[in-house]
Scaffold this motif. Structure first.
Motif: not given
Ligand code: ZN
Ligand code: ZN
Length: 291
Positions: A26, A28, A58, A83, A261, A263
């Motif tokens: 996961h 980004h 995303h 996602e 996740d 970022h």
């Molecule tokens: Zn995410």
């Protein structure tokens, strides 16, 4: 950091394990609201000893080709992902798509629609800000975002950059948080449509960070309607939540995934390295794909 997630390994003890053979599924990049390029992300993954990484920006798969090339040169397995923000029974849920065919026409058409809606949402937020006397231009946000999937963090960054807020936190707190004057609801497809879209592109559909969306009641329904997996390990899940979702995945025969996740260097957002998914789970995910 979630200490248990470091050993996201079935049957493992809770002590730290070597970094080999682990995955982060996961991640980004700046193709959505992350700050790393795919190359920077892959490089960090290599430094941290990851064997596999999935890019899940995303509402886009645009960064996946570059990520895949970068990973290949570093000997890391790369999984094409995305996602999607969806909705089930009034609750927002995020669905991760894995092993996607990034050229599938229906997927690309739908992604284009999501991106158009995102851009319209930015214009609407900016227009509300203008109505409050804040002189921000939508073009400033788009230039800063420099991607097809702009979101609220880009508006917050633009407000900070233009000196209209002292920080992104203040931008959210004053204007952009749900219920604040420049907040605009996000368009969401239904979770079932999102799962169908992912399947159509030959992918597996996994519910992201269920612990953050308070939607446990949705999971059995979605499992019987094609959901393939549950993201049990996530930077924002504590050990009890990971256990809870592992038990649920076992009960509903869902694959287990995990990821940071990440970022990039966004304040308050998780970084790569905090979650390491065991290769055993990745193997099971691949078996789910074959069956
Ligand atoms: Zn995410
Ligand atoms: Zn999410």
């Amino acid at each position: 950091m979630n200490p248990y997630a470091i050993t996201a390994d079935p049957g493992a003890s809770r002590q730290e394990k070597p970094a080999d053979g682990t995955a982060d599924l996961h991640l980004h990049t700046l193709f959505s609201d992350g700050t790393f390029t795919p190359e920077e992300l892959a490089q960090r993954g290599a430094q941290l000893g990851f064997a596999a990484m999935a890019l899940t920006d995303h509402d886009t798969v645009e960064g996946c080709e570059r990520m895949s090339r970068a990973c290949q040169s570093l000997g890391i397995e790369c999984i094409t992902g995305t996602e999607l923000t969806a909705e089930f029974d009034g609750h927002e849920v995020h669905l991760l798509g894995y092993f996607l065919d990034a050229h599938q026409p229906k997927l690309l058409t739908e992604i284009k629609k999501f991106q158009t809606v995102r851009q319209e949402r930015i214009r609407e937020m900016v227009s509300r800000l203008n109505g409050l006397g804040i002189p921000l231009r939508a073009e400033t946000v788009f230039e800063l975002a420099n991607c097809h999937s702009p979101g609220r963090p880009h508006v917050a960054r633009a407000l900070e950059q233009e000196g209209l807020c002292v920080s992104m936190d203040q931008a959210f707190e004053r204007y952009l948080k749900k219920g604040r004057p420049a907040w605009v609801p996000k368009y969401k497809i239904s979770a079932l449509d999102a799962i169908a879209l992912i399947h159509q592109a030959n992918g597996l559909a996994v519910m992201a960070h269920p612990g953050l969306n308070h939607c446990d009641q949705a999971i059995p329904h979605l499992a019987s309607d094609g959901l393939d997996g549950l993201e049990c390990f996530h930077s924002r899940h504590n050990a009890a939540q990971s256990e809870h979702y592992l038990a649920m995945a076992r009960r509903l025969n869902l694959a287990v995934t995990g990821g940071s996740d990440c970022h990039g260097f966004s304040k308050g957002k998780p970084l790569i390295g905090g979650v390491r998914l065991s290769a055993v789970y990745l193997q099971k995910l691949k078996e789910a794909r074959r069956s």
